[in-house]
Scaffold this motif. Structure first.
Motif, PDB file in Angstrom:
ATOM      1  N   VAL A   1       0.842  -1.195   0.000  1.00 37.56           N
ATOM      2  CA  VAL A   1       0.000   0.000   0.000  1.00 37.56           C
ATOM      3  C   VAL A   1       0.880   1.248   0.000  1.00 37.56           C
ATOM      4  N   VAL A   2       1.961   1.218   0.794  1.00 36.35           N
ATOM      5  CA  VAL A   2       2.898   2.352   0.833  1.00 36.35           C
ATOM      6  C   VAL A   2       3.525   2.550  -0.542  1.00 36.35           C
TER       7      VAL A   2
ATOM      8  N   LYS B   1       3.267   5.793  -3.036  1.00 35.65           N
ATOM      9  CA  LYS B   1       4.452   6.474  -3.582  1.00 35.65           C
ATOM     10  C   LYS B   1       4.363   6.541  -5.102  1.00 35.65           C
ATOM     11  N   ARG B   2       3.988   5.411  -5.696  1.00 33.91           N
ATOM     12  CA  ARG B   2       3.883   5.358  -7.158  1.00 33.91           C
ATOM     13  C   ARG B   2       2.846   6.380  -7.634  1.00 33.91           C
ATOM     14  N   ALA B   3       1.702   6.458  -6.955  1.00 33.82           N
ATOM     15  CA  ALA B   3       0.644   7.389  -7.352  1.00 33.82           C
ATOM     16  C   ALA B   3       1.123   8.835  -7.202  1.00 33.82           C
TER      17      ALA B   3
ATOM     18  N   ASP C   1      14.213   3.275  -0.662  1.00 27.74           N
ATOM     19  CA  ASP C   1      12.860   3.443  -1.195  1.00 27.74           C
ATOM     20  C   ASP C   1      12.328   4.859  -0.976  1.00 27.74           C
ATOM     21  N   SER C   2      13.212   5.827  -0.747  1.00 31.96           N
ATOM     22  CA  SER C   2      12.740   7.197  -0.528  1.00 31.96           C
ATOM     23  C   SER C   2      12.267   7.795  -1.848  1.00 31.96           C
ATOM     24  N   LEU C   3      11.342   8.737  -1.744  1.00 32.80           N
ATOM     25  CA  LEU C   3      10.792   9.374  -2.943  1.00 32.80           C
ATOM     26  C   LEU C   3      11.863  10.080  -3.759  1.00 32.80           C
TER      27      LEU C   3
END
Length: 191
Positions: free
Chosen positions: A27-28, A32-34, A80-82
């Motif tokens: 979900v996380v 992030k992808r969205a 996995d940071s933006l």
């Protein structure tokens, strides 16, 4: 997230707890992808093709699915940071593999460079395949030559052994012929 971190984070968990953890993680990642997808206007960071967000638990048909691509790959210690991720179409994400970000980005953004790179890779693969084919053919030729040499060596060994038996009077055929001849002189017929 790095695989080692995931192993450490889930090491003491039971199966149900692990499943819940990975559901939360997915979900996380979807969030992030969205978020990145909206920031990039739904386009692939590398080839600018329009992408679609995958639906949770369903497969999309018609459209290129948006994936998260790490600028510094996880295998090279990326997080996995933006700030370390971009949205890429599944084709570009797969094509990049473990290639350095700046190299891949330059290849994709320079007209004709990616195609030339792919053609060069294909030529190199064809050359490697040809070398492998030639090496395999040479190994086969040497194997056949060894078999022929071994067979000739066996025949020569047998011939030399037979000549030695003849010289020593031990050759079976010669000895049997001699016995039959002597028996015939005495009127004895051997079977």
């Amino acid at each position: 997230m790095c695989q080692n971190v995931l192993k450490i984070a889930t090491s003491g968990m039971r199966a149900k707890e692990k499943a819940e953890f990975f559901i939360k993680l997915s979900v996380v990642r979807a969030a992030k992808r969205a978020r990145l997808w909206v920031a990039q206007d739904g386009k692939c960071h590398y080839c600018d093709v329009l992408t679609i967000l995958p639906k949770q638990g369903a497969t999309n048909s018609g459209g290129t699915i948006a994936t998260l691509d790490h600028i510094i790959t996880q295998s090279n210690g990326g997080t996995d940071s933006l700030t370390n991720m971009v949205v890429a179409c599944s084709t570009c994400n797969g094509d990049r593999g473990d290639m350095e970000y700046h190299v891949f980005y330059a290849l994709k953004k320079t007209p004709g460079a990616w195609e030339e790179h792919r053609a060069q890779l294909a030529r190199e693969k064809a050359a490697r395949d040809e070398i492998r084919r030639q090496a395999s053919a040479e190994r086969h030729r040497l194997h056949i030559l060894k078999q022929k040499t071994d067979a000739a060596e066996r025949r020569l060994t047998i011939k030399l052994a037979k000549e030695e038996r003849i010289q020593r009077g031990l050759d079976k055929t010669a000895r049997n012929n001699l016995i039959q001849a002597q028996a015939g002189k005495h009127g004895i017929k051997l079977l």
